[in-house]
Write a protein that holds these residues in place. Structure first.
Motif, PDB file in Angstrom:
ATOM      1  N   HIS A  43       0.717  -0.901   0.110  1.00 29.91           N
ATOM      2  CA  HIS A  43       0.112  -0.230   0.742  1.00 29.91           C
ATOM      3  C   HIS A  43       0.938   1.463  -0.043  1.00 29.91           C
ATOM      4  CE1 HIS A  43       0.681  -0.835   4.449  1.00 29.91           C
ATOM      5  NE2 HIS A  43       0.653   0.932   3.918  1.00 29.91           N
ATOM      6  N   VAL A  44       2.102   0.969   0.790  1.00 29.78           N
ATOM      7  CA  VAL A  44       2.878   1.975   0.865  1.00 29.78           C
ATOM      8  C   VAL A  44       3.454   2.350  -0.597  1.00 29.78           C
ATOM      9  CG1 VAL A  44       5.121   3.252   1.301  1.00 29.78           C
ATOM     10  CG2 VAL A  44       3.533   1.915   3.235  1.00 29.78           C
ATOM     11  N   PHE A  45       4.244   1.402  -1.464  1.00 28.30           N
ATOM     12  CA  PHE A  45       4.396   1.683  -3.098  1.00 28.30           C
ATOM     13  C   PHE A  45       3.134   1.973  -3.901  1.00 28.30           C
ATOM     14  CE2 PHE A  45       8.066  -1.705  -1.147  1.00 28.30           C
ATOM     15  CZ  PHE A  45       8.718  -0.333  -1.020  1.00 28.30           C
ATOM     16  N   GLU A  46       2.490   1.315  -3.738  1.00 28.81           N
ATOM     17  CA  GLU A  46       0.804   1.867  -4.657  1.00 28.81           C
ATOM     18  C   GLU A  46       0.724   3.491  -4.514  1.00 28.81           C
ATOM     19  OE1 GLU A  46      -1.274  -2.640  -5.281  1.00 28.81           O
ATOM     20  OE2 GLU A  46      -1.842  -1.270  -3.845  1.00 28.81           O
ATOM     21  N   ARG A  47       1.060   4.145  -2.837  1.00 26.33           N
ATOM     22  CA  ARG A  47       0.860   4.866  -3.132  1.00 26.33           C
ATOM     23  C   ARG A  47       1.416   6.305  -3.622  1.00 26.33           C
ATOM     24  NH1 ARG A  47       0.344   8.873   2.182  1.00 26.33           N
ATOM     25  NH2 ARG A  47       1.499   7.141   3.067  1.00 26.33           N
ATOM     26  N   LEU A  48       3.033   5.806  -3.711  1.00 29.56           N
ATOM     27  CA  LEU A  48       3.853   6.587  -4.089  1.00 29.56           C
ATOM     28  C   LEU A  48       4.498   6.401  -5.718  1.00 29.56           C
ATOM     29  CD1 LEU A  48       6.873   4.993  -1.692  1.00 29.56           C
ATOM     30  CD2 LEU A  48       6.139   7.629  -1.615  1.00 29.56           C
ATOM     31  N   VAL A  49       3.394   5.498  -5.873  1.00 33.24           N
ATOM     32  CA  VAL A  49       3.557   5.270  -7.403  1.00 33.24           C
ATOM     33  C   VAL A  49       2.166   6.720  -8.101  1.00 33.24           C
ATOM     34  CG1 VAL A  49       2.057   4.123  -9.958  1.00 33.24           C
ATOM     35  CG2 VAL A  49       3.883   3.000  -7.984  1.00 33.24           C
ATOM     36  N   GLN A  50       1.172   6.889  -7.320  1.00 23.67           N
ATOM     37  CA  GLN A  50      -0.200   7.841  -7.870  1.00 23.67           C
ATOM     38  C   GLN A  50       0.843   8.959  -6.729  1.00 23.67           C
ATOM     39  OE1 GLN A  50      -3.127   6.849  -5.368  1.00 23.67           O
ATOM     40  NE2 GLN A  50      -4.019   5.027  -5.830  1.00 23.67           N
ATOM     41  N   ALA A  51       1.780   9.294  -6.080  1.00 18.88           N
ATOM     42  CA  ALA A  51       2.402  10.458  -6.198  1.00 18.88           C
ATOM     43  C   ALA A  51       2.881  11.231  -7.195  1.00 18.88           C
ATOM     44  CB  ALA A  51       3.054  10.422  -5.212  1.00 18.88           C
ATOM     45  N   LEU A  52       3.725  10.164  -7.558  1.00 17.77           N
ATOM     46  CA  LEU A  52       4.998  10.120  -8.564  1.00 17.77           C
ATOM     47  C   LEU A  52       4.611  10.710 -10.178  1.00 17.77           C
ATOM     48  CD1 LEU A  52       7.897   7.636  -7.270  1.00 17.77           C
ATOM     49  CD2 LEU A  52       7.964  10.180  -7.283  1.00 17.77           C
ATOM     50  N   ALA A  53       3.252   9.777 -10.527  1.00 22.38           N
ATOM     51  CA  ALA A  53       2.193   9.837 -11.353  1.00 22.38           C
ATOM     52  C   ALA A  53       1.903  11.653 -11.431  1.00 22.38           C
ATOM     53  CB  ALA A  53       1.314   9.117 -11.650  1.00 22.38           C
ATOM     54  N   PHE A  54       1.196  12.336  -9.888  1.00 24.78           N
ATOM     55  CA  PHE A  54       1.190  13.341 -10.134  1.00 24.78           C
ATOM     56  C   PHE A  54       2.318  13.931 -10.593  1.00 24.78           C
ATOM     57  CE2 PHE A  54       0.276  17.058  -8.065  1.00 24.78           C
ATOM     58  CZ  PHE A  54      -1.035  17.690  -8.183  1.00 24.78           C
ATOM     59  N   PHE A  55       3.370  13.907 -10.564  1.00 23.90           N
ATOM     60  CA  PHE A  55       4.330  15.255 -10.716  1.00 23.90           C
ATOM     61  C   PHE A  55       5.265  13.951 -12.028  1.00 23.90           C
ATOM     62  CE2 PHE A  55       3.702  15.789  -6.530  1.00 23.90           C
ATOM     63  CZ  PHE A  55       4.700  17.012  -6.327  1.00 23.90           C
ATOM     64  N   GLY A  56       4.598  13.841 -12.785  1.00 23.85           N
ATOM     65  CA  GLY A  56       5.183  12.871 -13.551  1.00 23.85           C
ATOM     66  C   GLY A  56       5.867  12.458 -14.233  1.00 23.85           C
ATOM     67  N   LEU A  57       5.909  10.971 -13.537  1.00 26.14           N
ATOM     68  CA  LEU A  57       7.091  10.195 -13.220  1.00 26.14           C
ATOM     69  C   LEU A  57       6.535   8.787 -12.917  1.00 26.14           C
ATOM     70  CD1 LEU A  57       9.013  11.813 -10.428  1.00 26.14           C
ATOM     71  CD2 LEU A  57      10.189  11.675 -13.143  1.00 26.14           C
ATOM     72  N   THR A  58       6.061   8.701 -14.114  1.00 30.43           N
ATOM     73  CA  THR A  58       5.788   6.986 -13.901  1.00 30.43           C
ATOM     74  C   THR A  58       6.589   5.739 -13.315  1.00 30.43           C
ATOM     75  OG1 THR A  58       4.587   7.333 -16.057  1.00 30.43           O
ATOM     76  CG2 THR A  58       4.617   4.828 -15.486  1.00 30.43           C
ATOM     77  N   ALA A  59       5.798   4.947 -12.215  1.00 33.98           N
ATOM     78  CA  ALA A  59       7.044   3.984 -11.792  1.00 33.98           C
ATOM     79  C   ALA A  59       6.255   2.802 -11.758  1.00 33.98           C
ATOM     80  CB  ALA A  59       7.418   4.666 -10.048  1.00 33.98           C
ATOM     81  N   GLU A  60       6.977   1.243 -10.963  1.00 33.01           N
ATOM     82  CA  GLU A  60       5.946   0.647 -11.308  1.00 33.01           C
ATOM     83  C   GLU A  60       6.808  -0.328 -10.050  1.00 33.01           C
ATOM     84  OE1 GLU A  60       7.285  -4.285 -13.969  1.00 33.01           O
ATOM     85  OE2 GLU A  60       8.557  -1.556 -13.641  1.00 33.01           O
ATOM     86  N   TYR A  61       5.512  -0.518  -9.399  1.00 35.19           N
ATOM     87  CA  TYR A  61       5.706  -1.310  -8.428  1.00 35.19           C
ATOM     88  C   TYR A  61       6.536  -3.238  -9.107  1.00 35.19           C
ATOM     89  CZ  TYR A  61       4.347  -4.459  -4.158  1.00 35.19           C
ATOM     90  OH  TYR A  61       3.915  -5.047  -3.617  1.00 35.19           O
ATOM     91  N   LEU A  62       7.398  -3.294  -7.551  1.00 35.33           N
ATOM     92  CA  LEU A  62       7.435  -4.683  -7.852  1.00 35.33           C
ATOM     93  C   LEU A  62       7.855  -5.440  -6.825  1.00 35.33           C
ATOM     94  CD1 LEU A  62      11.166  -3.215  -9.055  1.00 35.33           C
ATOM     95  CD2 LEU A  62       9.959  -4.258 -10.729  1.00 35.33           C
ATOM     96  N   PRO A  63       6.288  -6.372  -7.407  1.00 35.30           N
ATOM     97  CA  PRO A  63       6.139  -7.300  -6.029  1.00 35.30           C
ATOM     98  C   PRO A  63       7.025  -7.984  -5.521  1.00 35.30           C
ATOM     99  CG  PRO A  63       4.893  -8.192  -7.661  1.00 35.30           C
ATOM    100  CD  PRO A  63       6.049  -7.048  -8.662  1.00 35.30           C
ATOM    101  N   ILE A  64       7.372  -9.326  -4.385  1.00 38.79           N
ATOM    102  CA  ILE A  64       7.717 -10.065  -4.435  1.00 38.79           C
ATOM    103  C   ILE A  64       7.549 -11.421  -5.484  1.00 38.79           C
ATOM    104  CG2 ILE A  64       8.653 -11.616  -2.344  1.00 38.79           C
ATOM    105  CD1 ILE A  64       6.759  -9.766  -0.913  1.00 38.79           C
TER     106      ILE A  64
END
Lengths: 185, 185
Positions: A9-30
């Motif tokens: 949930h922490v990383f998914e929240r970060l993905v959303q925040a980064l997208a807002f600032f124009g950065l596309t991030a990918e969550y890497l699960p275990i």
């Protein structure tokens, strides 16, 4: 190997925040081949449109536990969010000594984080953000990524010239000092 | 003393409560008049005192763009006679310091031209107050790492090869490097 995801949930929240600032991030699960979760993004480098910075985030506590489950007490400690930025520059073996001199000088001047090499001579920038919990403020993460981009844009051209023996170490140190002065302006 | 993110008096009380010695800044010293804490963290195996300096990097103005970030720098000066190292040994030392950085769980070694070798950590934070227990944990981790780095570098000064020193420290890749490689997998 931990089966549960302690920080999805922490990383998914970060993905959303980064997208807002124009950065596309990918969550890497275990996964079987990767015993801890993380985040990966490609970030542009200021003034160097042909280059990209690959930045990975993971909680250091998870990474260390993956190596040694006996370190279970780490779960209870402050959380160490690791930022590892892989610069698009592999240091030639013959130039690593000079590059080390420049990186060490830069590390003294920067307010946080440090440049270094991985085992293969790839140049990295790394920072460990110690936080009371995994709930790291997303805006803080964005700010740290922006600063890593800024530092990379400032110093990558000098590192490249030094790596290609187009500059001496003393000339590279002089250029780096001049660029550092621009940070304070 | 207070500033937006930090209450030095409260931190001093917490540090003293858990057994650290907190010393006043020296009158006339470079810290005089600044908001700085000098924290005694025991002695090295050679009996040299380890004193940690904590202060705010208020002049890192480039960090302020678009928000209220604060950076608190925690620094140890490591008592080692490295200033006399010259020539190829100097470049070997630079490379060794960068390699040791990759093994550190927190902070980095860097060369301060005025004071010598430092172990330091920049805690970047914004908005909310930084919790004193977190600072205590950082100090404990740095004190432990500082002692190990003094031992490792004393061995190098005595002629031990860098590869052997790194192997003695475990040779295990740092969590950061492993995180990077894990993310690439």
């Amino acid at each position: 190997m931990p089966a549960e995801s302690p920080a999805k949930h922490v990383f998914e929240r970060l993905v959303q925040a980064l997208a807002f600032f124009g950065l596309t991030a990918e969550y890497l699960p275990i996964r079987p081949e990767r015993a801890f979760e993380g985040l990966r993004l490609q970030a542009p480098i200021p003034h160097l449109p042909a280059d990209q910075l690959e930045i990975q985030l993971a909680f250091g506590n998870d990474a260390l536990l993956a190596f040694d489950p006996g370190l279970a007490a780490l779960r209870e400690q402050a959380q160490n969010l690791l930022f590892v930025a892989v610069l698009p520059l592999q240091a030639p073996a013959a130039r690593r000594a000079e590059l080390s001199g420049l990186l060490l000088s830069l590390n003294h001047t920067l307010p946080f984080g440090a440049f270094g090499f991985d085992g293969e001579g790839q140049i990295l920038f790394r920072y460990q953000l110690l936080a009371p919990s995994r709930e790291v403020p997303p805006l803080l993460v964005v700010r740290i990524i922006r600063l890593i981009q800024l530092y990379t844009g400032l110093f990558l051209p000098i590192l490249r010239k030094l790596a290609q023996a187009e500059l001496s170490l003393s000339a590279a140190l002089g250029q780096a000092e001049a660029r550092l002065r621009t940070l304070a302006e | 003393m207070t500033n937006q993110n930090f209450d030095y008096d409260r931190l001093t009380a917490v540090l003293q409560h858990v057994g650290f010695e907190v010393m006043p800044a020296r009158a006339g010293g470079e810290e005089a008049g600044a908001e700085v804490l000098l924290i005694g963290c025991g002695r090295t195996t050679a009996g040299e005192p380890l004193i940690l300096k904590l202060f705010s990097l208020a002049d890192a103005l480039h960090l302020q763009a678009g928000g209220q970030a604060a950076v608190f720098q925690l620094q140890f000066v490591l008592p080692l006679p490295l200033a006399t190292v010259q020539g190829s040994r100097k470049l070997e030392l630079a490379r060794l310091l960068l390699d040791l950085n990759m093994l550190l769980p927190l902070g980095q070694l860097c060369w301060n031209p005025r004071q010598g070798l430092e172990l330091r950590y920049g805690l970047i934070w914004e908005d909310a107050e930084i919790a004193p227990p977190l600072v205590v944990e950082i100090i404990e981790k740095m004190a432990y790492a500082g002692g190990r780095m003094v031992t490792a570098l004393s061995q190098w000064l005595s002629g031990t090869r860098p590869a052997e020193i790194l192997a003695r420290l475990g040779g295990q890749p740092s969590a950061a490097e492993s995180a990077a490689k894990g993310a690439q997998a």
